[in-house]
Scaffold this motif. Sequence first.
Motif, short mmCIF file in Angstrom:
data_model
loop_
_atom_site.label_atom_id
_atom_site.label_comp_id
_atom_site.label_asym_id
_atom_site.label_seq_id
_atom_site.Cartn_x
_atom_site.Cartn_y
_atom_site.Cartn_z
N ALA A 103 0.82 -1.21 0.00
CA ALA A 103 0.00 0.00 0.00
C ALA A 103 0.86 1.26 0.00
CB ALA A 103 -0.92 0.01 1.21
N ASP A 104 0.40 2.26 -0.75
CA ASP A 104 0.99 3.59 -0.73
C ASP A 104 0.19 4.54 0.17
OD1 ASP A 104 3.16 3.36 -2.83
OD2 ASP A 104 1.41 2.69 -3.97
N LEU A 105 -1.04 4.16 0.50
CA LEU A 105 -1.90 4.92 1.41
C LEU A 105 -2.85 3.96 2.07
CD1 LEU A 105 -3.05 7.67 2.50
CD2 LEU A 105 -4.66 7.60 0.57
N GLU A 195 -7.61 31.16 7.98
CA GLU A 195 -6.15 31.24 7.83
C GLU A 195 -5.55 30.02 7.13
OE1 GLU A 195 -6.88 30.50 12.34
OE2 GLU A 195 -7.89 31.48 10.63
N ASN A 196 -6.34 28.95 7.00
CA ASN A 196 -5.84 27.75 6.32
C ASN A 196 -6.58 27.48 5.02
OD1 ASN A 196 -3.99 27.28 8.40
ND2 ASN A 196 -5.53 26.18 9.60
N ALA A 197 -7.30 28.47 4.52
CA ALA A 197 -8.15 28.28 3.34
C ALA A 197 -7.34 27.97 2.08
CB ALA A 197 -9.00 29.52 3.12
N ASP A 198 -6.04 28.29 2.09
CA ASP A 198 -5.22 28.02 0.91
C ASP A 198 -4.59 26.63 0.93
OD1 ASP A 198 -5.71 30.52 -0.17
OD2 ASP A 198 -3.97 31.44 0.79
N HIS A 199 -4.91 25.82 1.93
CA HIS A 199 -4.33 24.48 1.97
C HIS A 199 -4.80 23.68 0.75
CE1 HIS A 199 -3.33 20.43 3.32
NE2 HIS A 199 -2.53 21.00 4.21
N PRO A 200 -3.92 22.88 0.15
CA PRO A 200 -4.30 22.12 -1.06
C PRO A 200 -5.56 21.27 -0.90
CG PRO A 200 -1.93 21.99 -0.71
CD PRO A 200 -2.50 22.68 0.49
N ILE A 201 -5.79 20.71 0.29
CA ILE A 201 -6.97 19.86 0.48
C ILE A 201 -8.26 20.64 0.28
CG2 ILE A 201 -8.27 18.56 2.24
CD1 ILE A 201 -5.65 17.49 3.30
N ASP A 280 -21.36 17.23 -2.11
CA ASP A 280 -20.26 17.36 -3.08
C ASP A 280 -19.01 17.93 -2.44
OD1 ASP A 280 -21.97 16.39 -4.99
OD2 ASP A 280 -22.32 18.32 -5.98
N GLY A 281 -19.18 18.92 -1.57
CA GLY A 281 -18.02 19.54 -0.93
C GLY A 281 -17.28 18.57 -0.03
N PHE A 282 -18.01 17.78 0.73
CA PHE A 282 -17.35 16.84 1.63
C PHE A 282 -16.67 15.72 0.84
CE2 PHE A 282 -16.93 13.17 4.39
CZ PHE A 282 -16.24 13.74 5.45
N ARG A 283 -17.33 15.25 -0.21
CA ARG A 283 -16.72 14.20 -1.04
C ARG A 283 -15.42 14.71 -1.67
NH1 ARG A 283 -20.85 13.52 -3.69
NH2 ARG A 283 -20.32 14.24 -5.80
N ARG A 284 -15.41 15.95 -2.10
CA ARG A 284 -14.19 16.54 -2.65
C ARG A 284 -13.12 16.64 -1.57
NH1 ARG A 284 -13.04 19.03 -7.20
NH2 ARG A 284 -15.25 19.08 -7.81
N LEU A 285 -13.52 17.03 -0.37
CA LEU A 285 -12.57 17.10 0.75
C LEU A 285 -11.89 15.75 0.95
CD1 LEU A 285 -11.75 19.06 3.27
CD2 LEU A 285 -13.33 17.57 4.54
N MET A 286 -12.66 14.66 0.87
CA MET A 286 -12.10 13.33 1.08
C MET A 286 -11.13 12.95 -0.04
SD MET A 286 -13.05 12.10 3.94
CE MET A 286 -12.16 10.61 3.53
N ILE A 287 -11.50 13.18 -1.28
CA ILE A 287 -10.62 12.83 -2.40
C ILE A 287 -9.35 13.67 -2.33
CG2 ILE A 287 -10.38 12.78 -4.89
CD1 ILE A 287 -12.31 10.66 -3.75
N ASN A 288 -9.49 14.97 -2.08
CA ASN A 288 -8.31 15.84 -1.95
C ASN A 288 -7.43 15.39 -0.79
OD1 ASN A 288 -9.45 17.33 -4.01
ND2 ASN A 288 -9.83 19.17 -2.79
N GLY A 289 -8.06 14.98 0.32
CA GLY A 289 -7.29 14.54 1.48
C GLY A 289 -6.44 13.32 1.18
N CYS A 290 -6.98 12.39 0.39
CA CYS A 290 -6.20 11.21 0.00
C CYS A 290 -5.00 11.62 -0.86
CB CYS A 290 -7.09 10.23 -0.76
SG CYS A 290 -8.33 9.39 0.26
N LEU A 291 -5.23 12.52 -1.80
CA LEU A 291 -4.13 12.95 -2.67
C LEU A 291 -3.06 13.68 -1.88
CD1 LEU A 291 -6.06 14.21 -5.84
CD2 LEU A 291 -4.95 12.01 -5.48
N TRP A 292 -3.46 14.55 -0.97
CA TRP A 292 -2.48 15.29 -0.17
C TRP A 292 -1.65 14.33 0.69
CZ3 TRP A 292 -1.69 15.58 5.08
CH2 TRP A 292 -0.72 16.50 5.49
N LEU A 294 -0.84 11.39 0.16
CA LEU A 294 0.10 10.69 -0.72
C LEU A 294 1.26 11.58 -1.17
CD1 LEU A 294 -2.32 8.74 -3.05
CD2 LEU A 294 -0.42 7.70 -1.81
N GLY A 295 1.18 12.89 -0.91
CA GLY A 295 2.18 13.81 -1.42
C GLY A 295 1.90 14.24 -2.84
N SER A 296 0.65 14.09 -3.27
CA SER A 296 0.26 14.39 -4.65
C SER A 296 -0.57 15.67 -4.73
CB SER A 296 -0.53 13.21 -5.23
OG SER A 296 -0.71 13.34 -6.61
#
Length: 349
Positions: A103-105, A195-201, A280-292, A294-296
């Motif tokens: 596994a990578d994640l 203050e954290n609104a610019d986080h990639p997730i 939709d917003g929460f689902r996007r949060l989850m997908i973005n969280g997985c990518l982040w 991973l370092g992606s």
Amino acid sequence: MRQRLTALAVFTLGVALLSAQHSFAEDGPLVYQGDSGIGSGKHLVFLAGDHEYRSEEALPALARILAKRHGFKCTVLFNLDPKTGFILPGNSHMPHTEVIDSADLLVFGLRFQNFPAPQMQPIVDYLKRGGPVVGVRTSTHAFKIPTDSPFAKYDFQYKGAEMKGGFGRQVLGETWAGHYGKNHVMSTRLEIVPENADHPILRGVKDLWVQAGGYWTDPEANCVVLANAQPLQGMAHDSPPAKDKQPCPGAWVRTYQSESGTAGRVFTTTYCASEDILNDGFRRLMINGCLWALGSEDNITDDLNVEFVGPYDPSTFSFEGHRKNVKPLDLSGWDSPIMPRREDATEDK
């Protein structure tokens, strides 16, 4: 002669039953294999094993998005009835955890699990190497393990100084601290921390509202809170804030220090019930969280595709509320319903 035939029939039936039981035990895990995309060559493993919030529905739906839309290989593991092979949430039996070795994640959707050593060891080995982690909802109290177990320090109430608060506190950033809003009466709005609104997730994330009631949290000091959870006095997205309930952290990131010396990235949210990912917003949060994790994060865009793949028909979460007679491979392919209802599921022979 008749007696010999009868004995032969009984023997044949016994062999058939043993073969059936063996086949249940040997059924392969659920795998969604993406073709190409930002996730090509990466393996994500999802652990769906909570008693109430239907991780056996939410996690395969997210896995299917990451595989089909973005090219990941996603393996989903479930609590299974060892006699039938049917999904049986919360029973501390999760075959095929050896796949975690590649596994990578690792995505945790567990509650109060006490896995046998062969199933627990791959999880421990992964954490020892500092692999990235995503944890949702009840994973703050993923493990409930007796004090005489070699895995006792992962227990959510562990008192030892070397891992106080167990897996939840020391890896995810918080252990179980209590409800903070009544399920099915009080939904939750997640408010992005300015203050954290610019986080990639948080790229492209807006209108975060979930149907699960709140959890109280006070995460570890090194957590960066992305969104605070405001319990609402009602089950609509525009319900007013619940009286006497101020916001508390509902989604954050951190790193944990592994035994190997590697610092592993972590994204944690105390939400992600079956119906939460309809937002939709929460689902996007989850997908973005997985990518982040991973370092992606460079691949996270405002318009990243997070649409469901195939039918998603979630249960209203509750204890003993899982859909019966469903096997992991009933969810295979892109078009099978998640989760099939009883009349569509494998018949219980």
